[in-house]
Design an enzyme around this catalytic site. Structure first.
Site, mmCIF file in Angstrom:
data_model
loop_
_atom_site.group_PDB
_atom_site.id
_atom_site.type_symbol
_atom_site.label_atom_id
_atom_site.label_comp_id
_atom_site.label_asym_id
_atom_site.label_seq_id
_atom_site.Cartn_x
_atom_site.Cartn_y
_atom_site.Cartn_z
ATOM 1 N N HIS A 124 29.158 28.931 38.726
ATOM 2 C CA HIS A 124 28.846 28.554 40.091
ATOM 3 C C HIS A 124 27.711 29.060 40.835
ATOM 4 O O HIS A 124 27.023 29.721 40.161
ATOM 5 C CB HIS A 124 30.192 29.015 40.911
ATOM 6 C CG HIS A 124 30.313 30.609 40.846
ATOM 7 N ND1 HIS A 124 29.386 31.337 41.622
ATOM 8 C CD2 HIS A 124 31.133 31.249 40.041
ATOM 9 C CE1 HIS A 124 29.773 32.641 41.389
ATOM 10 N NE2 HIS A 124 30.926 32.591 40.459
ATOM 11 N N CYS A 140 32.525 35.400 36.140
ATOM 12 C CA CYS A 140 31.974 34.006 36.020
ATOM 13 C C CYS A 140 30.464 34.072 35.876
ATOM 14 O O CYS A 140 29.628 35.131 35.736
ATOM 15 C CB CYS A 140 32.109 33.587 37.610
ATOM 16 S SG CYS A 140 33.807 33.173 37.811
#
Length: 165
Positions: A124, A140
């Site tokens: 992301h 992440c």
């Protein structure tokens, strides 16, 4: 169709959560008589995901060098700087696939979110560009917004993601 190969310790329930596919759908599609009995090495069809062998792209992440490299037919396309998971929240290593894309998820996820086939993990953007190059996320893979947007425009759903330390 994508085939997930069962790893040690995995359950059909966990696989359904990782791929965001209803448990009953996996049972039906794979004609599983007893959902409590799956075995290491078993191929589980994941409906809705393309065969990654038919996708020319792959993503290679190095958590130690904090880079994400985009490949097309085993040829280097581009390398991007990234942020990875901090201590106690390391980025998971292994082979995954991109299962969906969500533009403008908001907040700390920047302008693009791409879910990986591991629940709670994705690639992301960020609302904190100064974090790129550091080990600061909750596992992440964080990218500059312009980079993650470019990557999302380039790769299709089902692209393999190889994460190594």
């Amino acid at each position: 169709m994508y085939q997930h190969i069962v790893k040690p310790g995995e359950t059909l329930w966990a696989i359904s959560e990782d791929y965001r596919v209803p448990f009953q759908t996996l049972v039906q599609v794979n004609q599983i008589v007893n959902p409590n009995v799956i075995y290491v090495g078993q191929a589980i069809t994941i409906p809705g995901l393309p065969n990654p062998n038919e996708i020319p792209y792959s993503i290679h992440v190095s958590t130690s060098s904090r880079t994400l490299t985009l490949m097309r037919n085993q040829t280097h396309v581009k390398t991007y700087p990234i942020a990875v998971g901090r201590i106690l929240h390391q980025t998971p290593v292994g082979e995954f696939v991109v299962i969906n894309k969500a533009p403008n998820p908001g907040g700390p996820f920047g302008t693009m979110w791409m879910s990986l086939s591991k629940k709670h993990y994705g690639i992301h953007g960020t609302n904190d560009p100064s974090s790129i190059g550091k080990a600061v996320s909750r596992g992440c893979i964080r990218m500059y917004n312009s980079d993650v947007e470019e990557l999302a425009r380039t790769i299709p759903i089902g692209t393999r993601v190889f994460i190594r330390s």
